[in-house]
Write a protein that holds these residues in place. Structure first.
Motif, short mmCIF file in Angstrom:
data_model
loop_
_atom_site.label_atom_id
_atom_site.label_comp_id
_atom_site.label_asym_id
_atom_site.label_seq_id
_atom_site.Cartn_x
_atom_site.Cartn_y
_atom_site.Cartn_z
N ASP A 61 55.36 35.26 85.65
CA ASP A 61 54.22 34.35 85.61
C ASP A 61 53.71 34.21 84.18
O ASP A 61 53.49 33.11 83.69
N LYS A 116 43.98 21.70 97.34
CA LYS A 116 45.18 22.05 96.56
C LYS A 116 44.99 21.65 95.10
O LYS A 116 45.31 22.41 94.20
N GLY A 127 41.27 23.49 94.03
CA GLY A 127 40.96 24.87 94.39
C GLY A 127 39.61 25.01 95.05
O GLY A 127 39.05 26.10 95.14
N ALA A 161 42.04 29.22 98.95
CA ALA A 161 43.30 29.82 99.35
C ALA A 161 44.44 28.88 99.00
O ALA A 161 44.22 27.68 98.81
N SER A 162 45.67 29.39 98.92
CA SER A 162 46.77 28.51 98.56
C SER A 162 47.12 27.59 99.73
O SER A 162 47.58 26.49 99.53
N VAL A 212 52.30 27.46 96.56
CA VAL A 212 51.80 27.86 95.24
C VAL A 212 50.28 27.89 95.25
O VAL A 212 49.64 27.40 96.18
N ALA A 213 49.71 28.51 94.21
CA ALA A 213 48.26 28.68 94.14
C ALA A 213 47.55 27.33 94.13
O ALA A 213 48.16 26.29 93.89
N SER A 214 46.23 27.34 94.41
CA SER A 214 45.42 26.13 94.33
C SER A 214 44.40 26.32 93.21
O SER A 214 43.59 27.22 93.32
N PRO A 255 47.79 24.45 91.43
CA PRO A 255 49.09 25.05 91.13
C PRO A 255 49.19 25.43 89.65
O PRO A 255 48.59 24.78 88.80
#
Lengths: 337, 644
Positions: free
Chosen positions: B23, B430, B433, B516-517, B529-531, B533
């Motif tokens: 990462d 998304k 976030g 949350a993702s 993927v993360a929010s 991304p």
């Protein structure tokens, strides 16, 4: 069928006796089109209610409070049943659409049948933003010109030969027939057949610039005898001024800026104006400025002083006159029956 | 500098590192420059996509404001709020901005943001071209609004029919600005279409074969191909218009052998597909919303995909239904009636498949699902009125009246806008976030749905009462007063609903991040993927084996490894089977796309005033293009490193 429609806001249009409403038909072709509309509305109304009915029924039956675990493997038997049902729905759609095209085609053919063998020909020239109307005839002496108003005899097929000198216009009499675009370089025609007496408003359909809003062509459908009287009167030259004031008004008209664009025929051989509405029988018409105002002395006075106040952007300039000349001109114009 | 390929021994690969280090390394490698100048250098598809979405949303609000003013002018008979000249500029700008600067760029923005994420790629294809396309769109949009505020707004209708827009009747520079706006948006649109086609065909994650493509990606592919095939038509015709106005050609002048009807054919050959260009991507987006909120795969995936392809195909064969009244042969009109009506078959297929999905799912009625309901209510009305106006005899009555205004707003507001709002609600967490407030959202939805239903029904009825389009006022007592007031009240209700949306967005953005993702437990790759991304999208390129990877294989999504972490590299796969083909080097962020867009803008705006601008303007354009494309040292993989 009509009661069904009353459930919708469309009723407001259908029920009002509106002199320019599509559904207030004054000709066989508008009646056929109106019938087609009610047919479409009835079938489509049922379809809309069915789709929404199914939607809300399914939503209610399958509702959950939270996002549940996803259903990964669908039940094969249920899916098969769904395939059949969706397939049937698509099949029904195809059948209904085919029916629509068929019915619409039949009405289209019917409208064409109404247009055969026209009995009268009128040439309509669209200008920014008024209509020049020329009644054609085999006899040159029978030809005459007017503006923004058409008279037609009842139950007579009238062919309108359409042309434009500037931009694209479109002629539309909602109560009588559909639109026909008038495209410079492409002369068109439409046939109308009025079977109800009345004054039917026509409008320009295609956006044509600043005063697309006030580009009205009134159609007066009247019994044959009445039409012939009007026709005969239109062929005559303008009425001579009878009072001294009107006589002076005639001089104002001829000597001033008015005559640069407008014509008032004082003899049978004089020519008509084509750059601006012909005023020979001005007072036989109901509006001024192609629907911008009623044709009364007061409005006419205001129109001459400042046409842009009533119809911003109109090609007629404001006319500067002293009040004596102005009154005289009005007196003359008011006599042009 | 000499162009050369540099081979390195043992470059650092993603297979060698653990998650945390990977990462950190990827974030460093894919880092976008900061600062003011850095802002203009960004090539991140998420950043550019976000800018597209925000800019298009601003255009929506401004053009919506114009609609509110139009409805104020028409609310009562004989209003003198606007002069006819200003009214013509306002309705032209409303239509032009809504179609060219809101709807098309908004779907482009959604594609730019979501497609690379959905196909499991690190970035979009041709990222610099992507940045360039955004600035062209931005400058084209700014030009229209600046022109509007200095009383040079286009005033010949969004369709700009000649001769009204031509040299003789289109005064000033208004129609030139309209035509040049087309140039800006078509450059942007063609660029995005190209990027999306290549991204979808070459950048898909291994395993994402064509029958596992998310429905939105299918819709994006079809839409991009439609843009590529329809825009040349408007390129041609707007160039003809510019030439007629600027250098005295006579393409549209009947007096010199030209033909004004030519404009209509070329314009509608583009503008009818355009309706589907702005409709199909929202349909694709909505499929994912429905899938998620019904907790099952969308029923009839092949049918829905074929319906989308079918709509794309058929939409090229029905432009003449805009021209029934021009006096084309009757048989021709009847043919186009049948082809117009036939597009209801794929539309119906999509609606029935969605109904079947709802009927066999477990439905949670969240706010995105409410927007799907409003799609059903409004769009089905739009489709049914569409079938009516496809009929030649009825259309000759309805065309150029408020019946069409009602119909097209049912379709575009009920289809495109309602579904985009569903998508906005769905992907907002998304992208930002953060979550939007559901209660405010429900009120907004109700105001929107009721407003739209009332306003557009009233407009349809007004058309039947004989009200023609593009009139700036109407006299009292001809039966139009009540219906116009009703239409205005409905329109203002829609306006109010967007105010609530703005409030909702600002409230959400003022809260801290921390979403949350995958807040909806959705099935698509982008929820992995993360929010929001990370800049590199995926830590490792996923390998999928189903259409709904996060549902079928939540804990076992495989990965392709072997990409370098010290260089921007993407995995290129084969178009059909998604077999890994090669690792491709991705260009670094750069200021050149921005510089190019500036010099292009100067040339294009200059050419509104003098044709010579095309000559002297070409010099800086040439310099900027050379700068952009100047060969540089490239770190390329050794041939034997290419995975097979």
């Amino acid at each position: 069928m009509k009661r069904l429609a009353c459930l919708t806001p469309l009723l407001l249009a259908a029920c009002s006796r509106n002199p320019s409403a599509v559904l207030d038909a004054a000709s066989p072709s508008a009646r056929a089109t109106g019938w087609l509309f009610w047919f479409f509305l009835a079938v489509n109304g049922v379809i809309w209610l069915l789709v929404l009915g199914f939607l809300f029924y399914f939503l209610w039956r399958r509702r959950e409070r939270t996002l549940t675990a996803p259903l990964i493997q669908a039940d094969a038997a249920v899916e098969r049943k769904l395939i059949t049902r969706v397939g049937l729905a698509i099949g029904a759609t195809v059948i209904i659409l085919t029916l629509f095209v068929g019915v619409s085609y039949a009405v289209d053919r019917q409208l064409l049948a109404f247009q055969r063998r026209p009995q009268l020909e009128i040439e309509v020239t669209a200008h920014q933003w008024w209509w020049e109307v020329r009644y054609l005839s085999d006899q040159p002496s029978d030809i005459f010109v007017t503006a923004n108003e058409i008279h037609v005899p009842l139950n007579t097929r009238v062919k309108l030969k359409l042309q434009s000198t500037d931009v694209i216009h479109s002629l539309w009499f909602p109560n009588l027939s559909g639109k026909r675009d008038i495209i410079p370089g492409h002369d068109g025609e439409m046939v109308i057949l009025a079977d109800r007496a009345g004054v039917w408003k026509g409008r320009c359909g295609e956006f044509c610039g600043l005063q697309h809003t006030y580009m009205e062509l009134r159609l007066v459908a009247e019994p044959k005898a009445q039409f012939q009287t009007w026709e005969a009167a239109q062929r005559l030259p303008a009425a001579d001024p009878v009072t001294a004031e009107a006589l002076r008004g005639q001089q104002v008209f001829n000597g001033g800026p008015c005559a640069a664009c407008h014509a008032i025929r004082t003899t049978t051989t004089a020519s008509y104006s084509t750059n601006a509405p012909d005023l020979t029988h001005l007072k036989s018409r109901t509006t001024i400025g192609a629907g911008a105002a009623p044709n009364t002395k007061g409005y006419l006075s205001g129109w001459i002083n400042d046409p842009h106040a009533m119809k911003p952007g109109v090609h007629m300039p404001a006319i500067q006159q002293n009040s004596k000349d102005h009154q005289a001109l009005l007196a003359y114009l008011e006599g042009l029956k | 500098m000499k162009w050369q390929q540099v081979y390195e021994e043992n470059p650092p690969l993603d297979s060698d590192l653990d998650d945390a280090e990977l990462d950190a390394r990827l974030a460093e490698t894919w880092r976008q420059p900061h600062g003011l100048i850095g802002w203009f250098m960004s090539t991140d598809h998420k950043e550019i996509g976000r800018r597209y979405i925000i800019t298009a949303f601003c255009h929506l609000l401004l053009a919506g404001l114009l609609a509110m003013i139009i409805r104020l002018q028409l609310a009562f008979p004989g209003m003198h709020l606007l002069s006819p000249d200003l009214y013509n500029q306002i309705f032209t700008t409303h239509g032009t901005v809504m179609m060219f600067l809101f709807a098309v760029p908004m779907v482009e923005g959604m594609m730019v943001y979501l497609v690379p994420l959905m196909v499991g790629s690190r970035i979009i294809a041709f990222p610099r071209l992507n940045a360039f396309s955004y600035y062209m769109y931005l400058f084209g949009g700014l030009m229209v609004w600046i022109a509007f505020f200095i009383n040079s707004g286009p005033d010949a209708g969004w369709f700009a029919y000649v001769p009204l827009s031509g040299p003789e009747f289109g005064a000033g520079k208004r129609s030139d600005i309209w035509a040049q706006m087309i140039t800006f948006t078509e450059v942007a649109g063609l660029a995005v279409a190209l990027e999306i086609i290549v991204t979808i065909l070459k950048f898909r994650a291994p395993g994402m074969t064509l029958n596992r493509l998310p429905i939105f990606v299918w819709a994006s592919l079809v839409t991009s191909l439609m843009i590529a095939l329809s825009m040349p038509s408007i390129v041609t015709t707007s160039t003809f218009l510019i030439l007629d106005r600027l250098v005295g050609t006579h393409f549209f002048n009947p007096a010199e052998g030209g033909d004004s009807l030519l404009w209509q054919h070329l314009f509608w050959y583009f503008a009818h597909p355009e309706v589907y260009i702005v409709f199909l991507p929202p349909v694709g987006l909505a499929a994912h919303v429905i899938e998620t909120f019904c907790r099952r795969r969308v029923f009839g995936y092949p049918a829905v995909v074929l319906a989308i392809i079918g709509q794309g195909f058929l939409s090229f064969g029905l432009w003449v239904h805009h021209m029934y009244a021009t006096g084309l042969p009757h048989l021709g009109n009847s043919f186009f009636e049948a082809s117009s009506v036939s597009i209801a078959i794929p539309s119906g297929t999509i609606i029935f498949c969605w109904l079947a999905t709802i009927a066999t799912g477990r439905v949670k009625i969240g706010v995105p699902m409410l927007w799907i309901i409003s799609f059903f209510v409004l769009f089905v009305l739009g489709g049914l009125t569409g079938v009516m106006v496809a009929s030649v005899p009825f259309d000759l009555q309805a065309t150029d009246t408020y019946a069409i205004v009602g119909h097209l707003h049912f379709v575009l507001v009920g289809g495109t806008v309602a579904l985009l709002l569903a998508a906005a609600w769905f992907w907002f967490p998304k992208i930002t976030g953060r979550m939007l407030d559901d209660r405010l959202g429900t009120v907004q939805w109700a105001l929107f749905l009721i407003g739209a239903l009332v306003a557009f029904s009233a407009m349809f009825a007004l058309g039947l009462s004989g009200m023609t389009r593009r009139v700036y006022t109407y006299p009292q007592g001809i039966g139009w007063d009540t219906l116009n007031l009703i239409a205005s009240l409905g329109a203002w209700s829609i306006g109010l609903s967007f105010l609530l949306m703005l409030l909702n967005i600002f409230r959400a953005l003022s809260r801290p991040r921390g979403g949350a993702s995958n807040p909806y437990n959705a099935s698509g790759l982008e929820w992995m993927v993360a929010s929001p991304p990370p800049v590199y999208n995926y830590l490792r390129i996923p390998v999928i084996d189903s259409r709904t990877p996060l549902w079928n294989q939540p804990d076992s999504i495989g990965a392709v490894v072997g990409l370098r972490v010290d260089e921007r590299e993407v995995l290129v796969t084969s178009a059909i089977t998604t077999m890994p083909h090669m690792r491709d080097h991705v260009v670094a962020p750069s200021l050149w796309p921005f510089i190019n867009s500036v010099v292009f803008t100067i040339m294009l705006i200059g050419s509104i005033y003098t044709p010579k601008a095309m000559v002297w303007g070409a010099v800086p354009v040439a310099i900027a293009l050379i700068g952009w494309l100047y060969p540089r040292r490239v770190l390329a993989p050794r041939p034997e490193e290419v995975p097979s």
